[in-house]
Design a protein around this motif. Structure first.
Motif, PDB file in Angstrom:
ATOM      1  N   ARG A 259      49.089  34.802  42.408  1.00 26.06           N
ATOM      2  CA  ARG A 259      49.285  36.149  41.865  1.00 26.06           C
ATOM      3  C   ARG A 259      48.041  37.010  42.026  1.00 26.06           C
ATOM      4  NH1 ARG A 259      51.063  33.383  36.373  1.00 26.06           N
ATOM      5  NH2 ARG A 259      49.400  32.072  37.190  1.00 26.06           N
ATOM      6  N   LEU A 261      45.996  37.400  44.949  1.00 25.71           N
ATOM      7  CA  LEU A 261      45.490  37.586  46.315  1.00 25.71           C
ATOM      8  C   LEU A 261      44.724  38.897  46.466  1.00 25.71           C
ATOM      9  CD1 LEU A 261      48.233  36.313  48.781  1.00 25.71           C
ATOM     10  CD2 LEU A 261      46.037  35.272  48.240  1.00 25.71           C
ATOM     11  N   ALA A 262      44.995  39.860  45.592  1.00 22.76           N
ATOM     12  CA  ALA A 262      44.255  41.123  45.704  1.00 22.76           C
ATOM     13  C   ALA A 262      42.756  40.904  45.510  1.00 22.76           C
ATOM     14  CB  ALA A 262      44.780  42.145  44.696  1.00 22.76           C
ATOM     15  N   LEU A 264      41.064  38.933  47.097  1.00 20.00           N
ATOM     16  CA  LEU A 264      40.450  38.737  48.417  1.00 20.00           C
ATOM     17  C   LEU A 264      39.636  39.948  48.843  1.00 20.00           C
ATOM     18  CD1 LEU A 264      42.342  36.263  48.604  1.00 20.00           C
ATOM     19  CD2 LEU A 264      42.842  36.897  50.947  1.00 20.00           C
ATOM     20  N   ILE A 265      40.081  41.114  48.418  1.00 16.83           N
ATOM     21  CA  ILE A 265      39.454  42.348  48.897  1.00 16.83           C
ATOM     22  C   ILE A 265      38.090  42.542  48.241  1.00 16.83           C
ATOM     23  CG2 ILE A 265      39.728  44.841  49.121  1.00 16.83           C
ATOM     24  CD1 ILE A 265      42.823  44.285  48.838  1.00 16.83           C
ATOM     25  N   GLY A 266      38.103  42.691  46.931  1.00 24.03           N
ATOM     26  CA  GLY A 266      36.850  42.996  46.235  1.00 24.03           C
ATOM     27  C   GLY A 266      35.812  41.908  46.402  1.00 24.03           C
TER      28      GLY A 266
END
Lengths: 332, 332
Positions: A259, A261-262, A264-266
């Motif tokens: 839940r 995976l976002a 990964l960006i920051g």
């Protein structure tokens, strides 16, 4: 023995496999044709990836065929040879396990030295299993000295190597998860700085307690909740080498998505799947370094051995259930 | 104008933001102290990442503070300067948007040439937006000539650059997804080989039709179902640059996808999150290459401009709803 016994795939499992999916079949001992050898198998490898091959789906290796012998890594002695470079008595590593006698094309076999290490080691620490750990940790995840490493399925054949190689290569902290108190105890004996039984509570909480400053590298053998917890615990620029997702090999429902995976960006994280076959260029370096550590007593490896080809299905099922410590092998 | 107007964060959104989360506040025009300049903003950038900063969570940039002005990229003219190297009339790029007049430390401002391109371009094609596309595609995903590229949110500021840069750098096929028929039409005009409206059916089916031989690179602005479809469509050794997951920025439920991360293993896929700030070493190369393409008429960029600082919240909300074509800007 004048007959050969081998294990066939009798039917394709739905969800968890059972003994009914396998069949013991008796055949003649084969005779080698030109360029072939016959090998009396001594040890047969059963591995998690074989579960995927029991499904009839396109993947990186073709599915096993119904009513035909299964295959996989094996080591044994040449009993007949029509191939240059192989003579009876040679110990060879090859890909036709799940049977007592294998008819092997010479190009699919490699002679190994039975005096350098017990022959079973060529299926574990010095073989594909060890190289998987070595390449995944050092090449795919590019672990650097001083980093914190988390490995799931850490008491398994690959996981136990990952943790030890990480320490030997200078990891600051190595954390492992496993599926029983006995395995956790074994991980501590192997030099893991922290270990936990994932049955004891949410992986996320256990990982936070075991690695309060976060992790830099995650070696994934399990997927699912473990992967989500690892992503949550990762420090900036963390890397995950995705080796296996045994938690979902027998699932009949799609897994819940991680839940988070976002993140990964920051955190600029990398998740990278790999197969050991892409990392053959490391083999020489791997063998030298691992053999050195073994010789110096710095590396331990566990084997769980089941006797008899007729028990190979049960060995495979037990491995899927996590009953093995270290490498699960069938002694023929 | 002798007063300054600025937008404050009045409350933290739960799920989708509304106009009530913002407040228009009137203050005095600031006076520069030593080393400072005052900038009359002309264009203000509103970007998806700002949604994350409205939550009170630790992330790669600190959260916006309540009852204080929001910030973000802006370009304007110096009206007062107490800093070496800046004089009234200079056009500068800086990080204090969401207000009419900004008091900027000189080290946080960079002079740009208003004759080289319209000043708004420094917030889009020649600015952070363009570099995000360039670095994500060429550095993070390491796109090679001859590959097939899929980009989601392709009619947005970043996505439309990704697709065009991919073609200019030799991609064999470029596929984009967007949220309306008009956007899909625009993508075709921009040179995308195929484009689809993700409202028209499962992304997986649309992507399979648009890229029947699979994709090698995925540039993710959306996450969720798009990411799952991309993983499913990826060829061996595919790479995803994870730039944004706008599908879930306003979600109050955990995302349901991707459910197919196990494919990372057999296909040896890499998912890598990134922030443009890590790729500043590409800036010179980026500016030269992009300026050349612009000069030669090979690169088009769209802007959706909303007038008036009082409408900045609505511009931001419209951007989240996908009402923009290309870069969403507020003209002050």
């Amino acid at each position: 023995m004048t007959v050969n016994r081998e294990i066939h795939l009798a039917s394709r499992p739905q969800g968890w496999p059972t003994a009914d999916n396998f069949r013991l079949v008796t055949t003649d001992v084969p005779t080698p044709g030109p360029g072939q050898i016959v090998v009396r198998n001594r040890f047969i490898s059963v591995d998690p990836y074989m579960r995927g091959r029991m499904n009839d789906v396109k993947s990186y290796v073709p599915p096993f065929q119904l009513d035909a012998p299964l295959d996989g890594g094996a080591v044994g002695e040449v009993v007949a040879s029509e191939a240059d470079g192989f003579k009876p008595g040679d110990t060879v590593l090859h890909g036709l396990g799940w049977r007592e006698y294998a008819l092997v094309d010479a190009k699919g076999a490699r002679t190994v030295d039975p005096n350098l290490a017990p022959v079973s080691a060529y299926l574990s620490v010095l073989g594909m299993t060890g190289l998987t750990a070595y390449a995944g940790l050092l090449d795919v995840a590019a672990m650097k000295s001083g980093e914190t490493v988390f490995v799931s399925g850490a008491a398994g054949a690959v996981g136990s190597m990952v943790g030890q190689i990480a320490k030997l290569r200078g990891a600051a902290r190595v954390v492992g998860s496993a599926g029983s108190a006995a395995k956790v105890e074994r991980l501590r004996a192997l030099g893991f700085d922290a270990a936990f039984d994932y049955h004891d509570g949410p992986v996320r909480d256990a990982l936070k307690a075991a690695a309060p400053d976060g992790i830099d590298v995650y070696f994934d053998n399990v997927g699912g909740e473990h992967l989500e917890a690892a992503i949550g615990a990762m420090n900036l620029h963390g890397r995950a080498a995705i080796c296996g997702m045994i938690a979902q090999y027998n699932a009949t429902e799609p897994p819940a998505a991680p839940r988070n995976l976002a993140l990964l960006i920051g955190k600029r994280l990398t998740l990278r799947g790999f197969l050991v076959g892409d990392h053959g260029h490391l083999r020489e370096q791997f063998v030298q370094e691992m053999a050195g550590w073994l010789r110096d007593g710095k590396l331990s490896y566990d084997e769980t051995v089941v006797d008899g080809i007729e028990n190979a299905p049960e060995a495979f099922l037990g491995m899927l259930r996590g009953e093995n410590l270290g490498k699960m092998l069938v002694r023929v």
